[in-house]
Design an enzyme around this catalytic site. Structure first.
Site, mmCIF file in Angstrom:
data_model
loop_
_atom_site.group_PDB
_atom_site.id
_atom_site.type_symbol
_atom_site.label_atom_id
_atom_site.label_comp_id
_atom_site.label_asym_id
_atom_site.label_seq_id
_atom_site.Cartn_x
_atom_site.Cartn_y
_atom_site.Cartn_z
ATOM 1 N N ASN A 41 28.457 32.840 41.299
ATOM 2 C CA ASN A 41 28.702 33.414 39.973
ATOM 3 C C ASN A 41 27.617 33.017 38.965
ATOM 4 O O ASN A 41 27.390 33.724 37.990
ATOM 5 C CB ASN A 41 30.098 33.053 39.450
ATOM 6 C CG ASN A 41 30.387 31.572 39.460
ATOM 7 O OD1 ASN A 41 29.603 30.781 39.972
ATOM 8 N ND2 ASN A 41 31.512 31.187 38.897
ATOM 9 N N CYS A 42 26.905 31.923 39.205
ATOM 10 C CA CYS A 42 25.816 31.550 38.309
ATOM 11 C C CYS A 42 24.635 32.517 38.418
ATOM 12 O O CYS A 42 23.763 32.540 37.546
ATOM 13 C CB CYS A 42 25.344 30.130 38.593
ATOM 14 S SG CYS A 42 26.604 28.873 38.247
ATOM 15 N N THR A 266 48.068 16.078 40.115
ATOM 16 C CA THR A 266 48.729 16.478 38.877
ATOM 17 C C THR A 266 49.967 15.610 38.648
ATOM 18 O O THR A 266 50.166 14.599 39.333
ATOM 19 C CB THR A 266 49.150 17.954 38.936
ATOM 20 O OG1 THR A 266 50.210 18.098 39.900
ATOM 21 C CG2 THR A 266 47.974 18.847 39.333
ATOM 22 N N TYR A 272 47.788 19.189 43.575
ATOM 23 C CA TYR A 272 46.493 18.760 43.075
ATOM 24 C C TYR A 272 45.848 19.935 42.326
ATOM 25 O O TYR A 272 46.251 21.083 42.502
ATOM 26 C CB TYR A 272 45.580 18.319 44.219
ATOM 27 C CG TYR A 272 46.121 17.156 45.024
ATOM 28 C CD1 TYR A 272 45.676 15.864 44.798
ATOM 29 C CD2 TYR A 272 47.101 17.363 46.008
ATOM 30 C CE1 TYR A 272 46.175 14.790 45.532
ATOM 31 C CE2 TYR A 272 47.602 16.298 46.746
ATOM 32 C CZ TYR A 272 47.141 15.018 46.504
ATOM 33 O OH TYR A 272 47.645 13.966 47.225
#
Length: 542
Positions: A41-42, A266, A272
């Site tokens: 995505n970069c 979490t 997590y």
């Protein structure tokens, strides 16, 4: 053990593939509501601009390739809509409408972050650039409608990459930024060159402005100004995707991201979370922070897999190292900037230098500006910024590594860095930062910052320009007395009594003059970074 992962791309797929390497027998199911599970995505802005012409180059893995290599059950266009924590189930809705439940022993949330879209009239016409599908829509619009003008809302990393690539496609581009500068991680004197580079390449900047309305072929700003806009792209920032976590009753942190501990767990011991959706711990302050960077998402993905596999690992605090290309400039940052340090009331010392990328006598050396921030009490490195051409990335990465290793600013002088004339200098720019820090920490030499000069002069100090007469004539700080360094001893009687502040072009001759003057019994301080830094802080003065 059955592990269910919600969200793919960086964090989710890093966790899935690492889990498989650690546990060949685990059942691993990945749900991705989009069409693509692993993509760069970069690289999306550069695909839009045609730099990365082949769209397939952005697609790193597919469900089939992941199943073949890692035996992963990857399901695309399948959205997890709810979590039943008591029964350890997730509710899944497929694109076709079918819904079902999936059991888990451990659940990893990797939903990422969503582009912020303000509630404005006509905003539905604006596009974002966060996913492959976003890039597809944008490239299709460029091909089909052939827009001439574009407005990019937001002057951050993605906004400037998008603006540059739209210019590459031949559009007239305006960037609208609410702040008085683009790239807010940079301090004011460091961003001046970025503004100049954008304007040099035909990008119009509207700083301190905000969109209030999107019209069919324009946008309206808060001051009533209308900007032509066949195309509107939003790059105002991202917000953690926490809807699923909130609905499940998981703890949300003070910055609005999912709260996790050092093992990415979490508030539910079986769940997590990783990536842009979670809060990280700031390396300097120890406080929660939102740092939406690919490096951190990938690191968290690997780490959570290790935790689930029983390995004793912890995520260290993050320093937020980032880099961006702006046409022919490279801009990089790490740690805190001066604005943030000042707002937090934290003691700091700044150093500015203007070195070349490699030995000046070897052809092709490019200029850069470095800024180092450190604690004057113990030398701890607090942050750095770099703007320039070749070599910026190397220097900011070295400083980021030094911060992680706990090196002090003066210890940069002891780093043994690779040197040959084509690659660096015998005293690398990093070593020079260390030498200057040592001067300030050990020799207790005094420096004045560009933004402190007016107050010092108002308090009675005299400003001495130790450059040559020709340099002084070409531009100087008003009110300064020109006493060239090589004539300073003979003409010292021309300097008035009282405190002296000396400056040269970049600070090196100013340092020599300061040591000479103090050695002769005068009270003297060097203007850090010299005339060049002062000019950058006062782009319309001098």
């Amino acid at each position: 053990m059955k592990i269910v992962i919600v969200g793919a791309v960086a964090g989710g797929m890093s966790a899935a593939t690492r889990l498989r390497r650690l546990d060949p027998a685990a059942e691993i199911v990945v749900f991705e509501r989009g069409d693509h599970v692993s993509y760069a995505n970069c690289g999306l802005p550069y695909h839009v601009g045609g730099v990365i012409a082949d769209r397939q180059a952005l697609l790193l893995q597919t469900p089939d390739s992941l199943h073949a290599r890692f035996d992963l059950d990857v399901r695309v266009r399948a959205e997890v809509t709810a979590i039943d924590r008591a029964r350890q189930l997730v509710r899944v809705r497929e694109a076709g409408g079918r819904e079902y439940e999936e059991r888990y022993d451990r659940l990893i949330l990797s939903p990422g972050a969503a582009p912020f879209v303000p509630d404005l009239a006509g905003i539905e016409r604006a596009l974002t650039l966060r996913s492959v599908s976003d890039a597809d829509r944008l490239t299709a619009l460029l091909a089909d409608q052939q827009p001439r003008t574009a407005v990019v809302a937001g002057g951050g990393f993605i906004g400037l990459e998008t603006a540059e690539n739209l210019r590459r496609r031949g559009l007239q581009v305006s960037v609208v930024e609410l702040d008085r500068q683009v790239l807010t991680p940079l301090d004011a004197e460091m961003v001046t060159a970025v503004h100049a580079e954008l304007r040099r390449h035909g990008v119009t900047l509207h700083l301190g402005g905000a969109l209030t309305k999107v019209l069919p072929d324009a946008v309206q700003l808060a001051d009533g100004q209308l900007l032509d806009a066949d195309l509107v792209v939003l790059a105002i920032g991202v917000r953690p995707e926490t809807r699923l976590a909130r609905a499940a009753g998981l703890a949300i942190g003070p910055r609005g991201g999912i709260a996790v501990d050092e093992t990415m767990r979490t508030s539910d011991p079986h769940i997590y979370a990783v990536g842009d959706a979670v809060e990280k711990t700031d390396h300097l302050s120890g406080e929660p922070a939102l740092i939406p960077l690919a490096n951190t998402a990938n690191r968290q993905g690997r780490l959570v897999a290790d935790v689930i596999a029983g390995r004793p690992v912890r995520l260290a605090g993050r320093i937020g190292t980032a880099i961006v290309q702006v046409f022919d400039l490279t801009v990089a940052v790490t740690g805190w900037n001066e604005k943030r340090l000042r707002a937090a009331g934290r003691p700091y010392q700044a150093i500015h230098t203007h070195p070349a990328s490699h030995a000046g006598y070897y052809p092709g050396a490019q200029s850069m500006t470095l800024k180092l921030l450190f604690d004057p009490r113990d030398g701890r490195i607090l942050g750095a910024q770099a703007v320039g051409g070749e070599g910026v990335d190397k220097r900011i990465d070295i400083i980021a590594t030094a911060m992680r290793a706990g090196l002090t600013a003066d210890q940069l002088a002891d780093l043994e860095l690779a040197y040959a004339p084509a690659y660096g200098s015998a005293k690398d720019p990093i070593n020079m930062l260390g030498y200057i820090a040592d001067n300030l920490l050990t020799d207790r030499q005094r420096a004045v910052q560009w933004h402190e000069l007016d107050a010092a002069l108002a308090a009675g100090a005299t400003l001495i320009d130790v450059r040559t007469a020709a340099e002084h004539a070409s531009g100087h700080i008003l009110g300064s007395i020109n006493l060239p360094l090589d004539e300073l001893r003979a003409r010292l009687h021309e300097a008035p009594d009282g405190d002296l502040i000396v400056y040269c072009h970049v600070g090196q001759r100013g340092h020599t003059a300061t040591t000479l003057l103090t050695g002769l019994g005068r009270s003297a301080a060097n203007l850090d970074g010299g005339y060049r830094t002062w000019r950058a802080g006062h782009p319309t003065d001098g």
